[in-house]
Write a protein that holds these residues in place. Structure first.
Motif, PDB file in Angstrom:
ATOM      1  N   ARG A   1      -9.050  -5.246 -12.796  1.00  0.00           N
ATOM      2  CA  ARG A   1      -8.638  -6.617 -12.539  1.00  0.00           C
ATOM      3  C   ARG A   1      -8.290  -7.334 -13.834  1.00  0.00           C
ATOM      4  O   ARG A   1      -7.338  -8.116 -13.892  1.00  0.00           O
ATOM      5  CB  ARG A   1      -9.733  -7.376 -11.796  1.00  0.00           C
ATOM      6  CG  ARG A   1      -9.314  -8.796 -11.403  1.00  0.00           C
ATOM      7  CD  ARG A   1     -10.389  -9.492 -10.583  1.00  0.00           C
ATOM      8  NE  ARG A   1      -9.945 -10.813 -10.186  1.00  0.00           N
ATOM      9  CZ  ARG A   1     -10.011 -11.884 -10.970  1.00  0.00           C
ATOM     10  NH1 ARG A   1     -10.536 -11.785 -12.193  1.00  0.00           N
ATOM     11  NH2 ARG A   1      -9.577 -13.070 -10.547  1.00  0.00           N
TER      12      ARG A   1
ATOM     13  N   GLN B   1     -10.225  -8.521  -6.068  1.00  0.00           N
ATOM     14  CA  GLN B   1     -10.685  -7.215  -6.556  1.00  0.00           C
ATOM     15  C   GLN B   1      -9.675  -6.102  -6.291  1.00  0.00           C
ATOM     16  O   GLN B   1      -9.905  -4.949  -6.636  1.00  0.00           O
ATOM     17  CB  GLN B   1     -12.030  -6.840  -5.939  1.00  0.00           C
ATOM     18  CG  GLN B   1     -11.997  -6.578  -4.440  1.00  0.00           C
ATOM     19  CD  GLN B   1     -12.224  -7.841  -3.622  1.00  0.00           C
ATOM     20  OE1 GLN B   1     -11.989  -8.948  -4.108  1.00  0.00           O
ATOM     21  NE2 GLN B   1     -12.684  -7.672  -2.387  1.00  0.00           N
ATOM     22  N   GLY B   2      -8.548  -6.458  -5.660  1.00  0.00           N
ATOM     23  CA  GLY B   2      -7.527  -5.471  -5.390  1.00  0.00           C
ATOM     24  C   GLY B   2      -7.831  -4.631  -4.174  1.00  0.00           C
ATOM     25  O   GLY B   2      -8.889  -4.745  -3.543  1.00  0.00           O
ATOM     26  N   ASN B   3      -6.907  -3.766  -3.836  1.00  0.00           N
ATOM     27  CA  ASN B   3      -7.075  -2.835  -2.723  1.00  0.00           C
ATOM     28  C   ASN B   3      -7.080  -1.413  -3.258  1.00  0.00           C
ATOM     29  O   ASN B   3      -6.327  -1.083  -4.190  1.00  0.00           O
ATOM     30  CB  ASN B   3      -5.922  -2.981  -1.721  1.00  0.00           C
ATOM     31  CG  ASN B   3      -6.004  -4.271  -0.931  1.00  0.00           C
ATOM     32  OD1 ASN B   3      -7.003  -4.530  -0.264  1.00  0.00           O
ATOM     33  ND2 ASN B   3      -4.961  -5.085  -1.014  1.00  0.00           N
ATOM     34  N   PRO B   4      -7.912  -0.551  -2.694  1.00  0.00           N
ATOM     35  CA  PRO B   4      -7.941   0.843  -3.180  1.00  0.00           C
ATOM     36  C   PRO B   4      -6.664   1.585  -2.783  1.00  0.00           C
ATOM     37  O   PRO B   4      -6.104   1.351  -1.706  1.00  0.00           O
ATOM     38  CB  PRO B   4      -9.173   1.436  -2.491  1.00  0.00           C
ATOM     39  CG  PRO B   4      -9.367   0.595  -1.271  1.00  0.00           C
ATOM     40  CD  PRO B   4      -8.899  -0.791  -1.632  1.00  0.00           C
TER      41      PRO B   4
ATOM     42  N   ARG C   1      -6.733   1.219  -8.016  1.00  0.00           N
ATOM     43  CA  ARG C   1      -6.535   0.079  -7.125  1.00  0.00           C
ATOM     44  C   ARG C   1      -5.172  -0.543  -7.422  1.00  0.00           C
ATOM     45  O   ARG C   1      -4.569  -0.272  -8.459  1.00  0.00           O
ATOM     46  CB  ARG C   1      -7.652  -0.958  -7.302  1.00  0.00           C
ATOM     47  CG  ARG C   1      -9.048  -0.389  -7.162  1.00  0.00           C
ATOM     48  CD  ARG C   1     -10.125  -1.466  -7.271  1.00  0.00           C
ATOM     49  NE  ARG C   1     -10.226  -2.252  -6.049  1.00  0.00           N
ATOM     50  CZ  ARG C   1     -10.932  -1.915  -4.981  1.00  0.00           C
ATOM     51  NH1 ARG C   1     -11.618  -0.775  -4.981  1.00  0.00           N
ATOM     52  NH2 ARG C   1     -10.982  -2.689  -3.912  1.00  0.00           N
ATOM     53  N   TYR C   2      -4.708  -1.389  -6.502  1.00  0.00           N
ATOM     54  CA  TYR C   2      -3.445  -2.081  -6.726  1.00  0.00           C
ATOM     55  C   TYR C   2      -3.597  -3.558  -6.378  1.00  0.00           C
ATOM     56  O   TYR C   2      -4.421  -3.953  -5.549  1.00  0.00           O
ATOM     57  CB  TYR C   2      -2.312  -1.442  -5.906  1.00  0.00           C
ATOM     58  CG  TYR C   2      -2.412  -1.663  -4.416  1.00  0.00           C
ATOM     59  CD1 TYR C   2      -1.864  -2.812  -3.810  1.00  0.00           C
ATOM     60  CD2 TYR C   2      -3.048  -0.738  -3.597  1.00  0.00           C
ATOM     61  CE1 TYR C   2      -1.964  -3.016  -2.455  1.00  0.00           C
ATOM     62  CE2 TYR C   2      -3.148  -0.942  -2.232  1.00  0.00           C
ATOM     63  CZ  TYR C   2      -2.607  -2.082  -1.665  1.00  0.00           C
ATOM     64  OH  TYR C   2      -2.712  -2.287  -0.311  1.00  0.00           O
ATOM     65  N   TRP C   3      -2.775  -4.365  -7.039  1.00  0.00           N
ATOM     66  CA  TRP C   3      -2.729  -5.811  -6.827  1.00  0.00           C
ATOM     67  C   TRP C   3      -1.269  -6.220  -6.673  1.00  0.00           C
ATOM     68  O   TRP C   3      -0.385  -5.643  -7.314  1.00  0.00           O
ATOM     69  CB  TRP C   3      -3.309  -6.570  -8.011  1.00  0.00           C
ATOM     70  CG  TRP C   3      -4.784  -6.463  -8.204  1.00  0.00           C
ATOM     71  CD1 TRP C   3      -5.736  -7.369  -7.840  1.00  0.00           C
ATOM     72  CD2 TRP C   3      -5.504  -5.393  -8.848  1.00  0.00           C
ATOM     73  NE1 TRP C   3      -6.993  -6.938  -8.197  1.00  0.00           N
ATOM     74  CE2 TRP C   3      -6.874  -5.725  -8.821  1.00  0.00           C
ATOM     75  CE3 TRP C   3      -5.117  -4.179  -9.420  1.00  0.00           C
ATOM     76  CZ2 TRP C   3      -7.854  -4.905  -9.354  1.00  0.00           C
ATOM     77  CZ3 TRP C   3      -6.087  -3.357  -9.947  1.00  0.00           C
ATOM     78  CH2 TRP C   3      -7.443  -3.717  -9.915  1.00  0.00           C
TER      79      TRP C   3
ATOM     80  N   SER D   1       0.822  -1.206   0.000  1.00  0.00           N
ATOM     81  CA  SER D   1       0.000   0.000   0.000  1.00  0.00           C
ATOM     82  C   SER D   1       0.856   1.257   0.000  1.00  0.00           C
ATOM     83  O   SER D   1       0.641   2.177  -0.795  1.00  0.00           O
ATOM     84  CB  SER D   1      -0.931  -0.011   1.222  1.00  0.00           C
ATOM     85  OG  SER D   1      -1.667   1.199   1.304  1.00  0.00           O
TER      86      SER D   1
ATOM     87  N   CYS E   1      -4.625  -9.524  -0.008  1.00  0.00           N
ATOM     88  CA  CYS E   1      -4.535  -9.137  -1.413  1.00  0.00           C
ATOM     89  C   CYS E   1      -5.684  -9.795  -2.165  1.00  0.00           C
ATOM     90  O   CYS E   1      -5.503 -10.796  -2.884  1.00  0.00           O
ATOM     91  CB  CYS E   1      -3.193  -9.559  -1.999  1.00  0.00           C
ATOM     92  SG  CYS E   1      -1.768  -8.750  -1.229  1.00  0.00           S
TER      93      CYS E   1
END
Length: 478
Positions: free
Chosen positions: A107, A156-159, A141-143, A22, A153
Motif C-alpha cells: 500500500r 488494503q487492495g485486493n489479492p 495485491r492490486y489497487w 481483477s 477497491c
C-alpha cells in the motif's frame, strides 16, 4: 470499480473478454510474456469493446522528478505509434508494477507511485485519449487509481487471483502460451558473472587476448584471418554445445559455462567486435544450429565481465536476433534491450530492436542473411521506413511497414531523446504480440570511455573503433 471489456486479439480471431481490474491484473503477464516487475506498462485499447492494441513498457524511473517528463514521452510514444498502425486509441490502460522492499508494504508503494499514475493520466488526457484504468500491482495485491469506491477497491487492495485459476490462464494454456519468470530472472541469464573468482579469471583471459587480437582486427590484411579463426572457433563451440542436451533452464546456463574455457570465450568475444565477422555469425539463426548458437551467445554475454561490459553488445545482439528469428519475441526484446544498455550506439541492436518491436517479419532479415535477395547489404542496414525524427522502437512505435535496405544515421531528434533519457532506462514497445525486455538505455552524445584492458587505453580506444565502424576510415556507425 470501472467496468469495461477488453478483448484480446484482432476482431477476426478468437477473443477473450476481460471484465474489471481483477481480470486485467491477471492478464498482464500473458500480454507481456513475463511478469513485469519494476515496470510501468501502458496498453492501447481500440473500438467500443476495447480491443488490445500496442503496448509499451518502461522501467519505473527512480527519481520522482523524472515522472512528469517521462509520462509525457510515454503517452506521446504510445499514441503516435498506435496511430501509424491501428489508428488513434480510444483508451489506455496503465499498470504500475513494483514490489515493496520488505514484501509487506504494497500500500505504501501504491501511494508513493500515485503521483506518477496521475502524471500518466494527465499526459494521456492532454492528447485526448482517456485512461480507462490505472492499476498498481505490488506484493501480490492490486489497487485501482481510478476507482474511489472503497467497497470494491479497499485501501488494503485486493489479492491477485491464484495463478492458473482465471479465464485468461485457461485460454493461454489452451493456446500453448507460456509465461516466463520475472523480467529480473530473464535478464539474469544474460548478465555478466558476479562471482569474484570466476569473473577475475575471465577478465584475465580477455586481458591476455586483447593486445594480440585488436591490432590484427584493425589491420586490413590480417582481419580476414582473424574472422576465419573466430568463426571456426565459434562453430566448434556451437557443435560442442549441440552435442550436450540442454538441462532444465535453472541449471542449463551453468552447464553451458562449464563447456567453454575462458580463453575460448575471450577469443570469440573479441573477434565478434568486428562488424563483418558478427554479420557472418548472425547466419546461424535457424534449426538446431540456431538453438545451439543461442546458447553460445548467452554464454559469451555472461563472460563480458568488468571493464569489458561494453563488449557484450555483440553477443547480446546475436542472442536477440536468434531469439527473434526462432519465434521467441520476449527473449529477443530482453537481449536487444540489454545490448543497447551495454552500448546505446550499437546500430545493429538498434535496428533489430526497432524491427522486433514494430512486429516486422524476421524472414525478411533471414533472406538477407541467406543472400536470397541478391543484395549486398547486411542485416544491420535494414531499417523501417518511418518519419525522420519520429518515435524510435524504444519509444513506442508499433507494427510498421516493410523493411528497406539503407544506411541510417541518428536524427537530431533522436539525439535529443538520448540526452533526455540519460541515467534512466528507455521504453520498450510492441504491437498486438506480447512484449518484453527491459528497455534500452540511452546516453547523451558526449564521448564515452571504451571498455579497455587496464593499463592499455590506446587498445581500448581502438577496440571501440572496431565495434563502431567495422574498419578504419568508415564514417558510418554500425
Amino acid at each position: 470499480m470501472n467496468k469495461h471489456h477488453e478483448s484480446t486479439g484482432p476482431a477476426d480471431s478468437q477473443q477473450i473478454t476481460l471484465r474489471g481490474p481483477s481480470e486485467l491484473a491477471d492478464a498482464l503477464p500473458y500480454l507481456m510474456g513475463f511478469h513485469p516487475d519494476d515496470s510501468v506498462v501502458m496498453v492501447a485499447l481500440h473500438g467500443g469493446r476495447g480491443r488490445f492494441g500496442g503496448r509499451l513498457r518502461l522501467g519505473i524511473p527512480r527519481a520522482p522528478g523524472e515522472w512528469g517528463p517521462v509520462a509525457d514521452q510515454l503517452a506521446e510514444s504510445l499514441i503516435s505509434g498506435s496511430e501509424r498502425r491501428e489508428g488513434r486509441p480510444d483508451g489506455i490502460v496503465i499498470f504500475l508494477c513494483q514490489d515493496s522492499p520488505d514484501g509487506e508494504s504494497g500500500r505504501l508503494t501504491m501511494e508513493r507511485l500515485r503521483p506518477f499514475a496521475q502524471s500518466l493520466r494527465t499526459a494521456c488526457g492532454a492528447l485526448d485519449v482517456p485512461v480507462l484504468e490505472a492499476l498498481c500491482i505490488s506484493d501480490g495485491r492490486y489497487w485501482s487509481y481510478c476507482c474511489p469506491d472503497g467497497r470494491c477497491c479497499p485501501d488494503q487492495g485486493n489479492p491477485l487471483a491464484m495463478p492458473g485459476t482465471t479465464v485468461m490462464a485457461a485460454a493461454a494454456a489452451y493456446a500453448g502460451i507460456q509465461v516466463r519468470g520475472t523480467l529480473r530472472d530473464m535478464e539474469a541469464r544474460l548478465a555478466p558473472w558476479q562471482t569474484p573468482d570466476a569473473a577475475s579469471e575471465q577478465q584475465q583471459a580477455l586481458d591476455r587476448a586483447l593486445p594480440s587480437l585488436v591490432p590484427r582486427i584493425l589491420d586490413e590484411r590480417a582481419k580476414a584471418e582473424v574472422a576465419k579463426e573466430t568463426l571456426a572457433l565459434a562453430r566448434t563451440l556451437i557443435g560442442r554445445l549441440g552435442r550436450t542436451r540442454p538441462a532444465p533452464e535453472a541449471v542449463s546456463d551453468f552447464g553451458d559455462d562449464q563447456l567453454i574455457s575462458d580463453d575460448e570465450a575471450a577469443a570469440v568475444i573479441l573477434g565478434l567486435q568486428d562488424r563483418e565477422t558478427r554479420d557472418k555469425a548472425a547466419g546461424w539463426m535457424e534449426g538446431p544450429d540456431g538453438l545451439s548458437a543461442l546458447r553460445l551467445w548467452r554464454t559469451l554475454a555472461r563472460r563480458c565481465v568488468g571493464p569489458y561490459g561494453e563488449h557484450a553488445a555483440a553477443p547480446l545482439t546475436l542472442a536477440g536476433w536468434v531469439s527473434w528469428s526462432t519465434g521467441d519475441e520476449p527473449g529477443a526484446r530482453v537481449a536487444l534491450a540489454m545490448a543497447l544498455r551495454a552500448d546505446p550506439e550499437y546500430t545493429f541492436a538498434q535496428l533489430l530492436h526497432r524491427a522486433c518491436n514494430e512486429g516486422l517479419d524476421p524472414e525478411m532479415l533471414r533472406r538477407c542473411l541467406r543472400g536470397d535477395d541478391g543484395g549486398d547489404g547486411g542485416p544491420e542496414e535494414a531499417t523501417t521506413d518511418t518519419e525522420e525524427g519520429g518515435p524510435s522502437a524504444e519509444a513506442g512505435a508499433i507494427r510498421g511497414p516493410a523493411l528497406h535496405v539503407r544506411r541510417v544515421r541518428p536524427s537530431a531528434n533522436r539525439e535529443r531523446r538520448r540526452g533526455s533519457a540519460r541515467g534512466r532506462r528507455a521504453t520498450d514497445a510492441a504491437g498486438a504480440t506480447p512484449t518484453t525486455g527491459r528497455p534500452s538505455a540511452t546516453r547523451s552524445g558526449t564521448a564515452r570511455t571504451a571498455a579497455a584492458r587496464p593499463g592499455t587505453p590506446t587498445a581500448g580506444r581502438r577496440m571501440r573503433d572496431v565495434r563502431r565502424y567495422g574498419r578504419r576510415g568508415t564514417g558510418t556507425r554500425r
